[in-house]
Design a protein around this motif. Structure first.
Motif, PDB file in Angstrom:
ATOM      1  N   LEU A 212       3.013 -12.541 -22.925  1.00 54.84           N
ATOM      2  CA  LEU A 212       3.131 -13.022 -21.374  1.00 54.84           C
ATOM      3  C   LEU A 212       1.749 -13.855 -21.433  1.00 54.84           C
ATOM      4  O   LEU A 212       1.773 -14.478 -20.017  1.00 54.84           O
ATOM      5  CB  LEU A 212       2.400 -11.071 -21.168  1.00 54.84           C
ATOM      6  N   ARG A 213       0.902 -13.710 -22.570  1.00 55.88           N
ATOM      7  CA  ARG A 213      -0.191 -14.954 -21.688  1.00 55.88           C
ATOM      8  C   ARG A 213       0.002 -16.227 -21.182  1.00 55.88           C
ATOM      9  O   ARG A 213      -0.138 -17.066 -20.629  1.00 55.88           O
ATOM     10  CB  ARG A 213      -1.508 -14.869 -22.729  1.00 55.88           C
ATOM     11  N   VAL A 214       1.229 -16.735 -22.580  1.00 61.03           N
ATOM     12  CA  VAL A 214       2.082 -18.013 -22.250  1.00 61.03           C
ATOM     13  C   VAL A 214       2.470 -18.390 -20.874  1.00 61.03           C
ATOM     14  O   VAL A 214       2.292 -18.888 -20.388  1.00 61.03           O
ATOM     15  CB  VAL A 214       2.624 -18.142 -23.068  1.00 61.03           C
ATOM     16  N   VAL A 215       3.040 -16.774 -20.024  1.00 67.58           N
ATOM     17  CA  VAL A 215       4.029 -17.135 -18.273  1.00 67.58           C
ATOM     18  C   VAL A 215       3.046 -17.158 -17.936  1.00 67.58           C
ATOM     19  O   VAL A 215       2.884 -18.265 -17.384  1.00 67.58           O
ATOM     20  CB  VAL A 215       4.652 -15.806 -18.614  1.00 67.58           C
ATOM     21  N   VAL A 216       2.153 -16.714 -18.173  1.00 67.95           N
ATOM     22  CA  VAL A 216       0.552 -16.485 -17.141  1.00 67.95           C
ATOM     23  C   VAL A 216      -0.208 -17.771 -16.813  1.00 67.95           C
ATOM     24  O   VAL A 216      -0.197 -18.154 -15.897  1.00 67.95           O
ATOM     25  CB  VAL A 216      -0.473 -15.180 -16.884  1.00 67.95           C
ATOM     26  N   ASP A 217      -0.913 -18.116 -18.454  1.00 69.33           N
ATOM     27  CA  ASP A 217      -1.258 -19.284 -18.500  1.00 69.33           C
ATOM     28  C   ASP A 217      -0.381 -20.510 -17.602  1.00 69.33           C
ATOM     29  O   ASP A 217      -1.406 -21.488 -16.824  1.00 69.33           O
ATOM     30  CB  ASP A 217      -1.816 -19.644 -19.813  1.00 69.33           C
ATOM     31  N   GLU A 218       1.067 -20.270 -18.018  1.00 70.35           N
ATOM     32  CA  GLU A 218       1.538 -21.683 -16.841  1.00 70.35           C
ATOM     33  C   GLU A 218       1.584 -21.263 -15.297  1.00 70.35           C
ATOM     34  O   GLU A 218       1.455 -22.240 -14.668  1.00 70.35           O
ATOM     35  CB  GLU A 218       3.190 -20.965 -17.570  1.00 70.35           C
ATOM     36  N   ASP A 219       1.436 -20.262 -15.182  1.00 73.62           N
ATOM     37  CA  ASP A 219       1.277 -19.776 -13.778  1.00 73.62           C
ATOM     38  C   ASP A 219       0.369 -20.602 -12.694  1.00 73.62           C
ATOM     39  O   ASP A 219       0.167 -20.695 -12.410  1.00 73.62           O
ATOM     40  CB  ASP A 219       1.113 -18.612 -13.446  1.00 73.62           C
ATOM     41  N   ILE A 220      -0.801 -20.185 -13.695  1.00 76.95           N
ATOM     42  CA  ILE A 220      -2.009 -20.723 -13.190  1.00 76.95           C
ATOM     43  C   ILE A 220      -2.560 -21.858 -13.591  1.00 76.95           C
ATOM     44  O   ILE A 220      -2.922 -22.483 -12.069  1.00 76.95           O
ATOM     45  CB  ILE A 220      -3.311 -20.233 -13.998  1.00 76.95           C
ATOM     46  N   THR A 221      -1.641 -22.483 -14.201  1.00 80.09           N
ATOM     47  CA  THR A 221      -1.907 -24.131 -14.131  1.00 80.09           C
ATOM     48  C   THR A 221      -1.263 -24.227 -13.441  1.00 80.09           C
ATOM     49  O   THR A 221      -1.218 -26.012 -12.618  1.00 80.09           O
ATOM     50  CB  THR A 221      -1.481 -24.376 -15.856  1.00 80.09           C
ATOM     51  N   ALA A 222       0.185 -23.898 -12.743  1.00 79.91           N
ATOM     52  CA  ALA A 222       0.879 -24.637 -11.736  1.00 79.91           C
ATOM     53  C   ALA A 222       0.510 -24.595 -10.825  1.00 79.91           C
ATOM     54  O   ALA A 222       0.350 -25.258  -9.596  1.00 79.91           O
ATOM     55  CB  ALA A 222       2.300 -23.981 -11.923  1.00 79.91           C
ATOM     56  N   PHE A 223      -0.456 -23.495 -11.054  1.00 83.07           N
ATOM     57  CA  PHE A 223      -1.891 -23.211  -9.020  1.00 83.07           C
ATOM     58  C   PHE A 223      -2.193 -23.775  -8.921  1.00 83.07           C
ATOM     59  O   PHE A 223      -3.371 -24.404  -7.993  1.00 83.07           O
ATOM     60  CB  PHE A 223      -1.703 -21.649  -9.001  1.00 83.07           C
ATOM     61  N   GLY A 224      -3.014 -24.253 -10.312  1.00 81.68           N
ATOM     62  CA  GLY A 224      -4.153 -25.225 -10.286  1.00 81.68           C
ATOM     63  C   GLY A 224      -3.790 -26.576 -10.043  1.00 81.68           C
ATOM     64  O   GLY A 224      -4.449 -27.616  -8.949  1.00 81.68           O
ATOM     65  N   GLU A 225      -2.601 -27.391 -10.210  1.00 80.65           N
ATOM     66  CA  GLU A 225      -2.293 -28.673 -10.212  1.00 80.65           C
ATOM     67  C   GLU A 225      -1.779 -28.696  -8.130  1.00 80.65           C
ATOM     68  O   GLU A 225      -1.702 -29.564  -7.380  1.00 80.65           O
ATOM     69  CB  GLU A 225      -0.468 -28.605 -10.608  1.00 80.65           C
ATOM     70  N   GLU A 226      -1.015 -27.273  -8.046  1.00 77.80           N
ATOM     71  CA  GLU A 226      -0.821 -27.751  -6.250  1.00 77.80           C
ATOM     72  C   GLU A 226      -2.006 -27.921  -5.659  1.00 77.80           C
ATOM     73  O   GLU A 226      -1.700 -28.516  -4.010  1.00 77.80           O
ATOM     74  CB  GLU A 226      -0.258 -25.795  -5.745  1.00 77.80           C
ATOM     75  N   LEU A 227      -3.132 -27.179  -6.077  1.00 78.57           N
ATOM     76  CA  LEU A 227      -4.167 -27.083  -5.140  1.00 78.57           C
ATOM     77  C   LEU A 227      -4.614 -28.645  -5.616  1.00 78.57           C
ATOM     78  O   LEU A 227      -5.527 -29.602  -4.350  1.00 78.57           O
ATOM     79  CB  LEU A 227      -5.227 -26.025  -5.874  1.00 78.57           C
ATOM     80  N   ASP A 228      -4.618 -29.380  -6.857  1.00 74.74           N
ATOM     81  CA  ASP A 228      -4.546 -31.106  -6.337  1.00 74.74           C
ATOM     82  C   ASP A 228      -4.644 -31.733  -5.479  1.00 74.74           C
ATOM     83  O   ASP A 228      -4.708 -32.328  -5.648  1.00 74.74           O
ATOM     84  CB  ASP A 228      -4.951 -31.222  -7.995  1.00 74.74           C
ATOM     85  N   ARG A 229      -3.006 -31.037  -5.975  1.00 73.25           N
ATOM     86  CA  ARG A 229      -2.139 -32.515  -5.209  1.00 73.25           C
ATOM     87  C   ARG A 229      -2.251 -31.976  -3.112  1.00 73.25           C
ATOM     88  O   ARG A 229      -2.337 -32.834  -2.415  1.00 73.25           O
ATOM     89  CB  ARG A 229      -0.611 -31.790  -4.917  1.00 73.25           C
TER      90      ARG A 229
END
Length: 454
Positions: A212-229
């Motif tokens: 599950l950690r793999v999927v959650v880490d993808e979610d966190i990374t995607a949200f961080g990229e939204e903040l950057d954009r």
């Protein structure tokens, strides 16, 4: 002079005897079927049993491959391949009683196939869906597909008897039962058994969390990229307290999600992570509306097909493969795709059997989905899917947490039998299901809650 009656010739007598033998052999039921006790004894030693009269259906090599796969998955899945004429009345209940192990039992009988399970291992609706999904296949393909899908979704652990090694003379069942009885009678033995079960449970939870950690880490990374954009600066022209508040809440959600994931020790801890991410994405949606001068969005759940798409904007009709129609919350892009007759962009995750939608990837994803879709709406969204079926049982709450908050928890080992435990005849036949027809539940008959499919 009286005529002497003619005596039948020897060839005629031999022919009559041969005819009798042939008729006897070919008459269904004339030969004694392999006893349920014999099958049960074999299944206590190995997860796959092929009756000698059904050996043409599944080769010894293929049976061995299935058995190794089941043992490697450490799940209580039992498979029996029996001839077409095997007596079907109460066969599942009788086999479950004779085996004495809580688990999932599948039987290929001629060209017919059915399965039953204790609900602590797999809910009846999930068993039904799995059986339906493999109907009409050849024996090898059917049993392979069923095994693949069942191991992904079922709970419990393999019985200890599969992993035991026997000496040259073997160990008698009676001796094992006596030994077990002595251990149970002694407090030290019972304590050891509980510790072993809890240790195995903890290992299973860690394995589920790692996946599950793999999927959650993808979610966190995607949200961080939204903040950057986003490229928002609190001191930029036009920034006010409302916009800065939205931005600060989004940043806080990002930090919380990372910290919660770092602290997670079991699958149910992930719910707090996805709750934080859902809050953060809504804050970003509010900030975007303020910057563009649009009305503020209403608070809605995220897109059902992939929460990374952000908050939903509407509900749309969707029917999962083999399921019933339902309304699901969708983002604008997926709403357009569905309206055009195209497939939505679905969140798929890695499993042992390839990429699959998250709702078809195993019970550990319940808390992950529950954090995104709180408030009790998740059962309606997942009805008819394998994840929905698994989450609808009290045993799920004990293994993976409350998921979407509608079930009470439970302490592991606080009562009842888990998959793979020796329960003997101590089980509810109504909970387990019936058998192949003749009053046993096959073909949608009573007792098995099967509902058709043949």
């Amino acid at each position: 002079m009286k005529a002497v009656p003619r005596t039948r010739s020897l060839p005629a007598l031999l022919l009559a005897a041969l005819t009798l033998v042939i008729v006897t052999v070919l008459t269904p039921g004339a030969m004694a079927a392999t006893s349920v006790s014999t099958i049960a004894e074999a299944l206590r030693k190995n997860p796959v049993y092929v009756d000698p009269a059904a050996s043409a259906q599944l080769s010894a090599g293929d049976a061995d491959t299935l058995a190794k796969q089941i043992k490697a998955a450490n799940k209580p899945l039992f498979i029996a391949v029996l001839p077409a004429g095997y007596p079907t009345r109460n066969v599942f209940t009788d086999l479950r009683t004779a085996t004495g192990v809580t688990g999932l039992y599948a039987i290929r009988l001629g060209d017919r196939f059915d399965a039953r399970a204790d609900s602590s291992v797999l809910p009846h609706s999930a068993v039904r869906n799995l059986v339906t999904s493999v109907q009409g296949e050849s024996a090898k393909t059917q049993l392979t597909d069923f095994t693949d899908r069942a191991l992904t979704n079922m709970g419990g652990h393999a019985p200890a008897s599969w992993g035991s090694s026997s000496s040259a003379g073997g160990v008698s069942t009676t001796a094992l039962i006596i030994t077990a009885a002595v251990l149970v009678a002694g407090g030290a033995g019972a304590y050891t058994l509980v510790r072993r079960n809890r240790r195995r449970h903890a290992e299973e939870q860690r394995a589920a969390l790692d996946r599950l950690r793999v999927v959650v880490d993808e979610d966190i990374t995607a949200f961080g990229e939204e903040l950057d954009r986003l490229d928002f600066h609190p001191a930029e022209a036009g920034a006010d307290d409302a916009k800065r508040g939205d931005y600060e809440r989004a940043l806080d959600a990002y930090d919380k999600a990372k910290q919660y994931m770092a602290d997670a020790r079991k699958p149910e801890d992930v719910r707090a992570v996805t709750e934080a991410l859902e809050d953060g994405r809504f804050s970003l949606a509010q900030l975007a509306a303020r910057r563009e001068g649009r009305p503020l969005p209403e608070r809605r759940p995220p897109c059902f097909f992939d929460p990374r798409h952000g908050p939903s904007v509407t509900d749309a009709a969707w029917t999962p493969p083999g399921g019933s129609p339902r309304e699901v919350p969708v983002c604008a892009a997926d709403a357009t795709r569905l309206a055009d007759g195209r497939d939505p962009v679905i969140r798929e995750v890695d499993t042992d059997y390839g990429r699959r939608p998250y709702w078809d990837a195993g019970p550990a994803y319940g808390p992950w989905a529950g954090g995104y879709f709180g408030g009790g709406i998740l059962p309606g969204l997942l009805v008819g899917t394998l994840l929905g079926s698994v989450m609808a049982t009290p045993s799920y709450a004990a293994d993976y947490g409350t998921g979407y908050g509608d079930f009470g928890g439970g302490d592991f080992g606080s009562g009842g039998y888990e998959g793979g435990d020796m329960s003997g005849a101590d089980f509810d036949p109504g909970d387990f299901g019936g058998g192949f027809g003749d009053g046993g539940g096959f073909d949608g008959g009573g007792g098995g809650d099967f509902g058709g499919g043949f």
